[in-house]
Design a protein around this motif. Structure first.
Motif, PDB file in Angstrom:
ATOM      1  N   LYS A 129     -82.087 129.346   7.972  1.00 19.64           N
ATOM      2  CA  LYS A 129     -80.672 129.378   7.631  1.00 19.64           C
ATOM      3  C   LYS A 129     -79.988 130.654   8.116  1.00 19.64           C
ATOM      4  O   LYS A 129     -78.914 130.614   8.732  1.00 19.64           O
ATOM      5  CB  LYS A 129     -80.502 129.209   6.128  1.00 19.64           C
ATOM      6  CG  LYS A 129     -79.043 129.193   5.671  1.00 19.64           C
ATOM      7  CD  LYS A 129     -78.731 130.440   4.876  1.00 19.64           C
ATOM      8  CE  LYS A 129     -77.344 130.400   4.283  1.00 19.64           C
ATOM      9  NZ  LYS A 129     -77.036 131.620   3.528  1.00 19.64           N
ATOM     10  N   ASP A 130     -80.564 131.803   7.880  1.00 14.89           N
ATOM     11  CA  ASP A 130     -79.925 133.061   8.279  1.00 14.89           C
ATOM     12  C   ASP A 130     -79.821 133.180   9.796  1.00 14.89           C
ATOM     13  O   ASP A 130     -78.787 133.605  10.321  1.00 14.89           O
ATOM     14  CB  ASP A 130     -80.696 134.256   7.711  1.00 14.89           C
ATOM     15  CG  ASP A 130     -80.547 134.372   6.199  1.00 14.89           C
ATOM     16  OD1 ASP A 130     -79.628 133.737   5.639  1.00 14.89           O
ATOM     17  OD2 ASP A 130     -81.370 135.083   5.580  1.00 14.89           O
ATOM     18  N   ALA A 173     -77.098 130.751  10.920  1.00 18.94           N
ATOM     19  CA  ALA A 173     -75.762 131.220  10.544  1.00 18.94           C
ATOM     20  C   ALA A 173     -75.309 132.358  11.450  1.00 18.94           C
ATOM     21  O   ALA A 173     -74.143 132.410  11.867  1.00 18.94           O
ATOM     22  CB  ALA A 173     -75.758 131.662   9.083  1.00 18.94           C
ATOM     23  N   GLU A 174     -76.213 133.257  11.776  1.00 16.91           N
ATOM     24  CA  GLU A 174     -75.867 134.376  12.659  1.00 16.91           C
ATOM     25  C   GLU A 174     -75.500 133.878  14.056  1.00 16.91           C
ATOM     26  O   GLU A 174     -74.483 134.293  14.639  1.00 16.91           O
ATOM     27  CB  GLU A 174     -77.046 135.356  12.741  1.00 16.91           C
ATOM     28  CG  GLU A 174     -76.771 136.574  13.608  1.00 16.91           C
ATOM     29  CD  GLU A 174     -77.949 137.538  13.644  1.00 16.91           C
ATOM     30  OE1 GLU A 174     -77.940 138.442  14.502  1.00 16.91           O
ATOM     31  OE2 GLU A 174     -78.875 137.385  12.822  1.00 16.91           O
ATOM     32  N   TYR A 184     -74.536 130.841  14.884  1.00 14.94           N
ATOM     33  CA  TYR A 184     -73.352 129.978  14.796  1.00 14.94           C
ATOM     34  C   TYR A 184     -72.084 130.826  14.695  1.00 14.94           C
ATOM     35  O   TYR A 184     -71.095 130.582  15.398  1.00 14.94           O
ATOM     36  CB  TYR A 184     -73.477 129.067  13.584  1.00 14.94           C
ATOM     37  CG  TYR A 184     -72.527 127.890  13.579  1.00 14.94           C
ATOM     38  CD1 TYR A 184     -72.730 126.811  14.428  1.00 14.94           C
ATOM     39  CD2 TYR A 184     -71.444 127.844  12.699  1.00 14.94           C
ATOM     40  CE1 TYR A 184     -71.879 125.719  14.409  1.00 14.94           C
ATOM     41  CE2 TYR A 184     -70.586 126.756  12.672  1.00 14.94           C
ATOM     42  CZ  TYR A 184     -70.804 125.695  13.535  1.00 14.94           C
ATOM     43  OH  TYR A 184     -69.948 124.625  13.522  1.00 14.94           O
ATOM     44  N   ALA A 185     -72.109 131.820  13.830  1.00 14.10           N
ATOM     45  CA  ALA A 185     -70.947 132.695  13.676  1.00 14.10           C
ATOM     46  C   ALA A 185     -70.635 133.434  14.976  1.00 14.10           C
ATOM     47  O   ALA A 185     -69.458 133.590  15.339  1.00 14.10           O
ATOM     48  CB  ALA A 185     -71.192 133.687  12.539  1.00 14.10           C
ATOM     49  N   VAL A 193     -66.353 130.523   9.532  1.00 18.17           N
ATOM     50  CA  VAL A 193     -67.680 130.199   9.014  1.00 18.17           C
ATOM     51  C   VAL A 193     -67.829 130.832   7.637  1.00 18.17           C
ATOM     52  O   VAL A 193     -67.552 132.022   7.456  1.00 18.17           O
ATOM     53  CB  VAL A 193     -68.798 130.694   9.947  1.00 18.17           C
ATOM     54  CG1 VAL A 193     -70.170 130.355   9.373  1.00 18.17           C
ATOM     55  CG2 VAL A 193     -68.641 130.100  11.344  1.00 18.17           C
ATOM     56  N   VAL A 222     -70.492 131.373   4.214  1.00 13.24           N
ATOM     57  CA  VAL A 222     -71.842 131.305   3.650  1.00 13.24           C
ATOM     58  C   VAL A 222     -71.743 131.595   2.158  1.00 13.24           C
ATOM     59  O   VAL A 222     -70.710 132.049   1.668  1.00 13.24           O
ATOM     60  CB  VAL A 222     -72.813 132.290   4.334  1.00 13.24           C
ATOM     61  CG1 VAL A 222     -73.001 131.938   5.798  1.00 13.24           C
ATOM     62  CG2 VAL A 222     -72.313 133.726   4.197  1.00 13.24           C
ATOM     63  N   ILE A 277     -71.851 126.858   5.497  1.00 10.64           N
ATOM     64  CA  ILE A 277     -73.284 126.738   5.773  1.00 10.64           C
ATOM     65  C   ILE A 277     -74.053 126.928   4.471  1.00 10.64           C
ATOM     66  O   ILE A 277     -73.868 127.925   3.762  1.00 10.64           O
ATOM     67  CB  ILE A 277     -73.731 127.775   6.820  1.00 10.64           C
ATOM     68  CG1 ILE A 277     -73.008 127.525   8.148  1.00 10.64           C
ATOM     69  CG2 ILE A 277     -75.243 127.725   7.020  1.00 10.64           C
ATOM     70  CD1 ILE A 277     -73.343 128.541   9.225  1.00 10.64           C
TER      71      ILE A 277
END
Length: 476
Positions: free
Chosen positions: A298-299, A302-303, A305-306, A365, A367, A387
């Motif tokens: 996930k992390d 997310a990184e 994707y952002a 985005v 989180v 996310i």
């Protein structure tokens, strides 16, 4: 005076008519008026209904090859006018120009497909237990159709309904969204140029759709209602259509989940999730509204994707390299802002985007989004991606199916067994496995639960406009 190539009058019974009333169409780019469009009401609806009924008598008798030829010419004219149609869409609803060009091709694809399918409306011979009987099942057009289309895909939502209806032998009365009537009128102009007979396709713009719609929905001669829009409005139309026992197709709200499993190729998953989320600035019923990522990656996801979101080009949608332009109007912007603010109040963090310029909400985005946040309960219809994490396959499916909607869902995995298990378990009419853009003219499009009834696209879309008639013939 219109700033686009489209007509601004209503198109009724093969004629372009002034109505004595007009309404403004403003571009979301700078909120300037780009056209004054005819404003139709009950009187125009009654005239259109009469024309549709009269035209149906002849159009249903035209051979499949004759109808196919007109549809084929319509397709060719759409491709010849692709730039004009694309620019019209961008001006009236803000879609980036390069996406508008892609929509023209997508919209024309439905016309091309149904020009071919018109010649493949087959009947059947059913075996009889009696030697002197012949049993036949015939397919015939359902009758005049009332179609209501939204603003977010102003061309494709029209052709996805009108092309199969016209191919089947039905006539169509179209009420386009008040934000985007010009694309509909442009398409009607091309239908006229293609040789479409008067009354077969009519376009009635209206600032207030209710009075016009009441006339057509209550008219027993109108035998089919097809609508794309919100679930709330769809329920009301469903109830009203039942009073005259109309055939109904409803393509309603979506709240699509995107499930990304631990075996995903993160770079490829990011790109597909970008398309699924931010195409048309997130203003799509099949947009990925909830990104569920396995906790193990996930992390990292997310990184990545952002970082990709931050590189998106925000600007004037008429510029060639713009990826994100303005939302369609103030109401759309207010909803996106409200969803983000609600999520932040409940503890969510903005890791990309969040800025507002005019009607443009920068791609965003989130989180650490709380489960009760509005953005996880309602369709945002904007460029915001929350996310969230899941622990295992069962939990991912549970999260995905929690919503009352069931239009589209997405899965990213390299495990073939998991792909089948999850695709079969998801309560959605469309599932994209490693595919952020599954829609195509030859495939069925439609949802389950509160996302509607019926299907558009492919042979399924054609069947929505056909009645089955059983004929039993005894030999004398």
């Amino acid at each position: 005076m219109s700033q686009v190539e489209a007509p601004t009058q209503a198109f009724i019974a093969g004629s372009w008519l002034e109505t004595g009333r007009t309404f403004e169409v403003r571009t979301p780019i700078d909120r300037q008026v780009i056209a004054q469009v005819a404003d139709c009401g009950p009187e125009e609806a009654r005239r259109a209904a009469d024309a549709a009924v009269e035209a149906f008598a002849a159009w249903k008798q035209a051979t499949a090859y004759e109808r196919a030829a007109v549809l084929r010419r319509w397709y060719e004219l759409m491709m010849q006018h692709a730039e004009g149609l694309a620019r019209t869409m961008t001006l009236e609803m803000g879609k980036p120009l390069r996406e508008a060009r892609a929509e023209v091709r997508y919209a024309a694809g439905f016309v091309e497909w149904y020009a071919e399918e018109a010649k493949r409306v087959y009947g059947e011979v059913v075996p009889s237990q009696f030697p002197h009987k012949r049993l036949l099942a015939l397919k015939q057009p359902v009758g005049p159709v009332f179609a209501i289309t939204p603003w977010n895909f102003p061309a494709a939502m029209i052709t996805r309904k009108a092309a199969p209806a016209l191919a089947a032998g039905c006539t169509v009365i179209l009420k386009p969204a008040e934000q985007s009537p010009l694309t509909a009128l442009y398409l009607a102009k091309l239908w006229e140029e293609a040789g479409g007979p008067p009354g077969t396709l009519q376009v009635l713009p209206a600032q207030d759709p209710v009075p016009l719609s009441e006339v057509l929905i209550s008219d027993e001669r109108i035998r089919k209602l097809t609508f794309t829009g919100s679930t709330e409005v769809g329920k009301l139309l469903y109830e009203k259509a039942a009073r005259t026992m109309k055939r109904v197709s409803l393509e309603l709200g979506g709240h699509a989940p995107f499930l990304i499993f631990e075996d995903a190729d993160i770079e490829k998953a990011v790109e597909q999730a970008m398309i699924a989320k931010f195409r048309n600035i997130g203003q799509s019923c099949v947009a990925a509204n909830r990104l569920y990522v396995h906790a193990r990656i996930k992390d990292a996801f997310a990184e990545a994707y952002a970082a990709r979101v931050r590189r998106m080009k925000v600007g004037n949608p008429l510029e060639e390299d713009t990826e994100v332009g303005p939302l369609v109007d103030e109401r759309a912007l207010e909803k996106v802002q409200a969803h983000v603010e609600d999520a932040r109040k409940r503890g969510a963090r903005v890791v990309a985007g969040g800025q507002v310029e005019g009607l443009t909400f920068h791609p965003t985005v989130l989180v650490d989004v709380a489960p009760e946040a509005r953005i996880l309960q309602e369709e945002t219809f904007g460029p915001v991606a929350p996310i969230l994490a899941f622990e295992d396959e069962s939990e991912a499916i549970q999260y995905a199916n929690r919503a009352p909607y069931g239009l589209a869902a997405y899965v990213w995995t390299r495990d073939l067994s998991r792909a089948w298990r999850v695709a079969e378990a998801l309560e959605y009419g469309i599932v994209g496995v490693n595919d952020g853009v599954p829609s195509t003219p030859q495939a069925p499009f439609g949802g389950m639960k509160y996302s509607g009834v019926g299907r558009e696209g492919g042979k399924w879309g054609l069947e929505e406009f056909l009645e089955v008639k059983y004929v039993s013939m005894a030999l004398p």
